[in-house]
Design a protein around this motif. Structure first.
Motif, PDB file in Angstrom:
ATOM      1  N   TYR A   1       0.827  -1.211   0.000  1.00 56.95           N
ATOM      2  CA  TYR A   1       0.000   0.000   0.000  1.00 56.95           C
ATOM      3  C   TYR A   1       0.863   1.264   0.000  1.00 56.95           C
ATOM      4  O   TYR A   1       0.518   2.252  -0.656  1.00 56.95           O
ATOM      5  N   PHE A   2       1.976   1.235   0.732  1.00 58.09           N
ATOM      6  CA  PHE A   2       2.832   2.429   0.747  1.00 58.09           C
ATOM      7  C   PHE A   2       3.353   2.715  -0.661  1.00 58.09           C
ATOM      8  O   PHE A   2       3.333   3.868  -1.118  1.00 58.09           O
ATOM      9  N   THR A   3       3.824   1.686  -1.341  1.00 60.12           N
ATOM     10  CA  THR A   3       4.328   1.871  -2.711  1.00 60.12           C
ATOM     11  C   THR A   3       3.219   2.368  -3.628  1.00 60.12           C
ATOM     12  O   THR A   3       3.427   3.274  -4.443  1.00 60.12           O
TER      13      THR A   3
ATOM     14  N   LEU B   1       2.324   7.204   4.222  1.00 61.02           N
ATOM     15  CA  LEU B   1       2.761   6.400   5.368  1.00 61.02           C
ATOM     16  C   LEU B   1       1.597   6.110   6.303  1.00 61.02           C
ATOM     17  O   LEU B   1       1.415   4.974   6.763  1.00 61.02           O
ATOM     18  N   GLY B   2       0.802   7.136   6.605  1.00 59.18           N
ATOM     19  CA  GLY B   2      -0.334   6.960   7.494  1.00 59.18           C
ATOM     20  C   GLY B   2      -1.381   6.024   6.917  1.00 59.18           C
ATOM     21  O   GLY B   2      -1.915   5.161   7.623  1.00 59.18           O
ATOM     22  N   LEU B   3      -1.659   6.173   5.616  1.00 60.55           N
ATOM     23  CA  LEU B   3      -2.647   5.306   4.971  1.00 60.55           C
ATOM     24  C   LEU B   3      -2.157   3.866   4.893  1.00 60.55           C
ATOM     25  O   LEU B   3      -2.940   2.922   5.074  1.00 60.55           O
ATOM     26  N   ALA B   4      -0.857   3.677   4.633  1.00 61.20           N
ATOM     27  CA  ALA B   4      -0.295   2.319   4.607  1.00 61.20           C
ATOM     28  C   ALA B   4      -0.403   1.672   5.987  1.00 61.20           C
ATOM     29  O   ALA B   4      -0.750   0.488   6.107  1.00 61.20           O
ATOM     30  N   GLY B   5      -0.117   2.460   7.039  1.00 59.82           N
ATOM     31  CA  GLY B   5      -0.255   1.945   8.393  1.00 59.82           C
ATOM     32  C   GLY B   5      -1.702   1.615   8.719  1.00 59.82           C
ATOM     33  O   GLY B   5      -1.992   0.573   9.320  1.00 59.82           O
TER      34      GLY B   5
ATOM     35  N   LEU C   1       5.326  14.092   8.872  1.00 55.20           N
ATOM     36  CA  LEU C   1       6.020  12.971   8.244  1.00 55.20           C
ATOM     37  C   LEU C   1       6.593  12.031   9.302  1.00 55.20           C
ATOM     38  O   LEU C   1       6.457  10.804   9.221  1.00 55.20           O
ATOM     39  N   MET C   2       7.207  12.611  10.334  1.00 51.17           N
ATOM     40  CA  MET C   2       7.781  11.796  11.402  1.00 51.17           C
ATOM     41  C   MET C   2       6.691  11.087  12.203  1.00 51.17           C
ATOM     42  O   MET C   2       6.863   9.937  12.623  1.00 51.17           O
ATOM     43  N   ALA C   3       5.574  11.763  12.418  1.00 50.54           N
ATOM     44  CA  ALA C   3       4.474  11.147  13.170  1.00 50.54           C
ATOM     45  C   ALA C   3       3.924   9.928  12.424  1.00 50.54           C
ATOM     46  O   ALA C   3       3.738   8.850  13.014  1.00 50.54           O
ATOM     47  N   MET C   4       3.656  10.091  11.137  1.00 49.38           N
ATOM     48  CA  MET C   4       3.121   8.970  10.359  1.00 49.38           C
ATOM     49  C   MET C   4       4.165   7.866  10.170  1.00 49.38           C
ATOM     50  O   MET C   4       3.828   6.678  10.145  1.00 49.38           O
ATOM     51  N   ALA C   5       5.435   8.262  10.064  1.00 47.46           N
ATOM     52  CA  ALA C   5       6.495   7.261   9.930  1.00 47.46           C
ATOM     53  C   ALA C   5       6.652   6.438  11.206  1.00 47.46           C
ATOM     54  O   ALA C   5       7.081   5.284  11.149  1.00 47.46           O
ATOM     55  N   THR C   6       6.315   7.021  12.351  1.00 43.15           N
ATOM     56  CA  THR C   6       6.371   6.270  13.606  1.00 43.15           C
ATOM     57  C   THR C   6       5.346   5.148  13.603  1.00 43.15           C
ATOM     58  O   THR C   6       5.623   4.032  14.070  1.00 43.15           O
TER      59      THR C   6
END
Length: 650
Positions: free
Chosen positions: A237-239, A252-256, A510-515
């Motif tokens: 999903y991230f890709t 990132l958030g949607l993939a998570g 970006l950092m929040a969603m990457a976490t």
């Protein structure tokens, strides 16, 4: 990137719809006040703590006892001074909460202005019709994400009200800082709806419906089944979202989110809490402060004074203005911590000047774009801050490790610029240069030259943390711009504050969603699996570092540096530490690789900034940049395989 334009101009909207204009800018006063208050709070904390510690050391000296012991009870004074330490306890907590609030409030403006970092390679190859449909799909996916976070945030606030807890220092209910989740993400939802409405106005109803239907179709697999592979969902999903042009933070958030829905890796309600706790961090606050320092000093005229100093040093040589531009970028790198900011601040002065003096316009733009990459290597550096937080490595050590590699990169670019200028007959400006003129230029630039002394001296002198040093630098730039050079007016201060808040908010979300993304990877042990798979193929440090360099250079072509750091650090760090690479040294390797990405299309942001200033095509710059690219890669390989260079000053 071509965006759908409104049917009326902004000026007409402002005059015809004043209330709408006020609503569209409702976040801005909060961003301005919040940023300025944060700067003053952390400066108060820094000077208060340093003053208390200095006073206690002074009271403890024998000389103080001999001089004042007859009139003062020194032990009682020491106890009283120690009791005053509590006066500064509230500062860090309050500053952190303000930081979180203004970060998420600024994201809503970024959504409205389409200011997110995204990969638009596919988007730009599509027809205008399909670009519009894709934007509708992106907006609708974003709307689903932010509305869900707003709902979960509201639920968390409701829980805090039912079971009250208070913060350690301020002694306020936790629901107050956590209100930013429903408020901030709710406002993002409103801004997304505005962007969606604006996008839909020039489209047919079937096209809008198709965009929304495609969005629903993306979520259909995880809505029909919750038995998917977490790894497949996360990276698949991230890709997919990345290729479709969804801003990287939301991708990132949607993939998570889809992974949680389709594999049950985490409770869905936990995602909103991560969005708050992941950026409730004092070290991360260095990012907006360093950005603010660079913006304030650029608007305050310091870049022009640094250029005058660089011209005094190398302006008489062949390619003198180009060499001075590189040297000025090195100077400015010790202030801004940002590559594109360095190109914008220096290039807006030097690129037109070089073209006016007969330099090739592609050469002028390319040399500044490449030199701007040094802005993220020489401290302070926002990528080093992000890597330090992600890898749990000392930010101070990363800063010091970047000094020599950054200077080597600058020297290599100056050598190439000198040789090309000499070949083409681009001579330096002939005028009187003497020790007197140099000292005069150095005196004019003294306020700018003091910034690295304050920042690095404060950090390595044990006086300040990197975050405190960044806040001091921001206040310093504010004072110099307003009261010393007087080139920073109140109106330009307003604009500079908005710019700093908006740039930093993109990094913070970006950092929040990457976490969230990283937590799922950790639970699924993905970094360990990747490290074991590569080590099963080879355990040679030489080969592994070659593979990582090639991979990072390739990633830098498509992805912005900060996004790559927050995503890839948890994956690559276990691998390199397993073969004996120092984490600080790897931080330098990673940042240098991704700094080169600033000049490699299609996401070479330095090239875009320089092309806009020089009014030349990206394609022409891409052809002109290859010589410098090879030189920068050669320096990268030297730094990679000679770790002593990076670690020499530690």
């Amino acid at each position: 990137m071509e965006l759908l334009k409104p049917r009326v101009s902004q000026a007409e909207i402002k005059s015809a719809y004043p209330l709408a204009n006020i609503f569209n800018n409702v976040e801005k006063p909060f961003l301005f006040i919040g940023l300025i208050v944060m700067i003053f709070i952390i400066n108060y904390q820094t000077f208060f703590r340093y003053g208390i510690s200095t006073l206690l050391e002074l009271i403890a000296t024998p000389g103080f006892e001999r001089m004042f012991g007859h009139w003062l009870d020194t032990e009682a004074l020491r106890v009283r001074v120690k009791s005053a330490v509590g006066w500064g306890v509230w500062t860090e907590e309050l500053a952190r909460y303000i930081f979180i609030w203004i970060s998420y409030l600024a994201v809503s403006l970024s959504i409205l202005n389409r200011g997110g970092i995204r990969v638009d390679v596919l988007h730009n190859r599509l027809s205008a019709h399909w670009q519009n449909i894709l934007w509708v799909m992106i907006d609708f996916c974003t709307l689903i994400l932010v509305c869900l976070f707003a709902y979960m945030g509201l639920d968390y606030v409701r829980m805090q009200l039912e079971m009250p807890q208070t913060t350690p220092a301020l002694q306020i209910g936790y629901y107050i800082p956590y209100l930013i989740l429903p408020v901030g993400f709710g406002l993002m939802g409103i801004r997304t709806l505005q962007a969606l409405w604006r996008q839909s106005r020039g489209m047919t109803l079937p096209s809008v419906a198709m965009g929304m239907a495609l969005s629903v179709l993306l979520f259909l697999p995880v809505m029909l089944s919750d038995d998917w592979s977490a790894s497949l969902l996360l990276f698949g999903y991230f890709t997919l979202f990345l290729v479709l042009g969804v801003p990287i933070a939301f991708a990132l958030g949607l993939a998570g989110l889809t992974t949680v829905l389709g594999a049950g890796t985490l409770p869905v309600d936990y995602l909103a809490q991560i969005a708050f706790s992941s950026i409730d961090s004092f070290p991360i606050m260095a990012i907006p402060f360093f950005i603010a320092a660079g913006v304030f000093m650029g608007a305050g005229g310091l870049s022009r004074r640094l250029l005058a100093l660089g011209d005094e040093l190398v302006g008489a040589l062949p390619g003198g203005m180009a060499l001075a531009s590189i040297m000025t970028c090195i100077f400015f790198a010790s202030i801004s911590g940002s590559g594109p900011a360095t190109v914008a601040a220096i290039g807006s002065i030097t690129i037109p000047a070089m073209i006016a003096r007969g330099y090739d316009k592609y050469f002028a733009a390319t040399i500044v774009a490449c030199a701007g990459a040094i802005g993220v290597i020489i401290p302070p550096s926002n990528p080093f801050v992000v890597y330090g937080v992600s890898a749990q490595v000392s930010i101070g050590k990363l800063f010091i490790a970047g000094i020599i590699p950054g200077l080597i990169m600058g020297a290599a670019l100056m050598l190439v610029a000198y040789l090309i200028s000499r070949k083409n007959g681009w001579h330096g400006e002939i005028r009187e240069r003497s020790l007197k003129t140099f000292m005069c230029a150095a005196w004019q630039a003294k306020w700018a030259l003091m910034v690295p002394v304050i920042v690095l001296g404060g950090i390595y002198g044990g006086i300040m943390t990197p975050t405190e040093a960044a806040a001091v630098a921001a206040l310093y730039g504010l004072i110099v711009g307003l009261f010393v050079h007087r080139e920073l007016s109140l109106s330009s201060l307003w604009g500079a504050s908005q710019e700093a808040a908006n740039i930093s908010s993109i990094i913070i979300v970006l950092m929040a969603m990457a976490t969230i993304f990283g937590n799922i990877m950790t639970i699924e042990q993905i970094p360990e699996i990747i490290a074991e798979a590569i080590l099963a193929l080879t355990s040679s440090k030489l080969i592994i570092l070659i593979m990582i360099n090639i991979f990072l250079l390739w990633i830098g072509i498509f992805m912005e540096a900060l996004a790559a750091i927050v995503i890839l650090t948890p994956i690559l760090l276990p691998l390199v530490t397993a073969v004996g690479v120092n984490p600080v040294h790897f931080g330098v390797i990673m940042v240098m690789n991704l700094a080169i990405g600033f000049i490699t299309p299609p996401v070479g942001v330095n090239l875009f900034v320089a092309s806009g200033i020089a009014n030349v095509s990206i394609g022409g710059l891409a052809k002109a940049v290859w010589v410098y690219l090879l030189v920068m890669i050669a320096v990268l390989l030297m730094i990679t395989y000679l770790p002593e260079i990076s670690l020499l000053l530690l």
